[in-house]
Design a protein around this motif. Structure first.
Motif, PDB file in Angstrom:
ATOM      1  N   ALA A  92       0.544  -0.883   0.243  1.00 56.90           N
ATOM      2  CA  ALA A  92       0.017   0.033   0.344  1.00 56.90           C
ATOM      3  C   ALA A  92       0.674   1.700   0.030  1.00 56.90           C
ATOM      4  N   LEU A  93       2.162   1.128   0.587  1.00 56.72           N
ATOM      5  CA  LEU A  93       2.519   2.651   0.992  1.00 56.72           C
ATOM      6  C   LEU A  93       3.458   2.155  -0.306  1.00 56.72           C
ATOM      7  N   LEU A  94       4.176   1.740  -1.007  1.00 56.57           N
ATOM      8  CA  LEU A  94       4.315   1.443  -2.572  1.00 56.57           C
ATOM      9  C   LEU A  94       3.068   2.490  -3.130  1.00 56.57           C
ATOM     10  N   GLY A  95       2.547   2.453  -3.417  1.00 59.36           N
ATOM     11  CA  GLY A  95       1.173   2.794  -4.467  1.00 59.36           C
ATOM     12  C   GLY A  95       0.624   4.062  -3.799  1.00 59.36           C
ATOM     13  N   ALA A  96       1.047   4.566  -2.622  1.00 60.16           N
ATOM     14  CA  ALA A  96       0.683   5.949  -2.390  1.00 60.16           C
ATOM     15  C   ALA A  96       1.693   6.906  -3.228  1.00 60.16           C
ATOM     16  N   ILE A  97       3.085   5.936  -2.704  1.00 57.55           N
ATOM     17  CA  ILE A  97       4.488   7.541  -2.861  1.00 57.55           C
ATOM     18  C   ILE A  97       4.298   7.435  -4.220  1.00 57.55           C
ATOM     19  N   ALA A  98       4.093   6.175  -4.813  1.00 54.76           N
ATOM     20  CA  ALA A  98       3.769   6.469  -6.711  1.00 54.76           C
ATOM     21  C   ALA A  98       2.807   7.029  -6.931  1.00 54.76           C
TER      22      ALA A  98
END
Length: 294
Positions: free
Chosen positions: A63-69
């Motif tokens: 989920a963090l990767l998606g938010a950073i993207a």
């Protein structure tokens, strides 16, 4: 976030806060332009990237990767809109890398098409098409529409009318299959009829500049986008400025004057180097003899 404030354990609530802040900044960007949100978005992005050092579950890390993207995409877009092109590119690369690692084809499409839009703005069509070609997998209809529209614009820059028309048709057909935008990814909510019309009009606008004459459809596309009841002030302002530019070049000065005044009024609330460039083209066209596309 300073290193001393980075939590040792990352929780769902930390990612939710990033997502909520990004949504607020995205809305501000659409209303006020990239210049208004870039610096704050960059600070938020640095804080979010710092969280990757915290321990967490695989689900929360994904989920963090998606938010950073999504946040990297916004920050890069704001840099582009503010005219900071060299700063935007590494931010887009960060967005592409994290979206790819996240594994969401639609999110990767969102970042890639925005990165391609910058290269189209700079008339680097080959780079724009390379970015579009990074996208694969199953996509929602709205994402397919945007991908096709961006490809159409890239081909329009080169003067390739056949490929532009082919991809515009694909964009229109894909948009015709869009169902309830509220049930899709958050960013697809911005893909409104006004946005689609603006993208199609811009492709024909680019082709007209490359070919030396405008397709009659460009005026209809841009007029529809300019007159749409849209909360996206920048979309309306850009479409209105381009509409006025085409009308000046076609010798329709009375209507052009009307839209030029409207574009100037809309632009007062938007800090955007892209919009400033469109207004500069408008002013140049106002002094261009009728029938000249450039």
């Amino acid at each position: 976030m300073p290193p001393s404030l980075t939590p040792s354990r990352l929780r769902t609530g930390d990612v939710t806060r990033i997502t909520q802040q990004t949504a607020l900044l995205e809305r501000a960007d659409r209303r006020e332009g990239g210049q208004a949100v870039h610096d704050l978005a960059l600070r938020e992005l640095r804080d979010a990237v710092a969280l990757t050092s915290a321990s967490t579950t695989p689900e929360v890390r994904t989920a963090l990767l998606g938010a950073i993207a999504r946040l990297a995409n916004l920050t890069a877009w704001a840099a582009f809109d503010a005219g900071r092109y060299s700063q935007a590119r590494p931010l887009f690369r960060l967005g592409l890398a994290t979206a790819r690692e996240h594994g969401d084809a639609a999110l990767l499409c969102h970042v890639a098409t925005n990165a391609a839009r910058q290269e189209i703005h700079l008339r680097r069509s080959v780079v724009a098409l390379e970015l579009a070609d990074q996208v694969g997998g199953r996509l929602p209809a709205a994402a397919r529409a945007m991908l096709a529209a961006v490809r159409a614009q890239a081909y329009a820059v080169t003067g390739d009318e056949r490929q532009m028309a082919r991809h515009l048709l694909a964009a229109e057909r894909a948009y015709g299959r869009v169902g309830d935008l509220a049930s899709g990814p958050a960013w697809t909510k911005t893909i409104t009829p006004a946005k689609v019309g603006s993208d199609g009009g811009f492709a024909r606008y680019l082709l007209g500049a490359a070919a030396g004459c405008y397709d009659p459809q460009v005026v209809a596309d841009l007029r529809r986008a300019a007159e749409a009841d849209s909360a996206q002030t920048r979309v309306r302002a850009m479409a209105t400025a381009r509409l006025a530019t085409v009308l000046y070049r076609q010798g329709e000065r009375t209507e052009a004057d009307h839209h030029a005044a409207r574009a100037t009024e809309l632009a007062r609330a938007v800090g955007s180097a892209r919009l400033a460039s469109a207004l500069a083209e408008l002013r140049a066209a106002a002094g261009t003899p009728a029938g000249a596309a450039r």
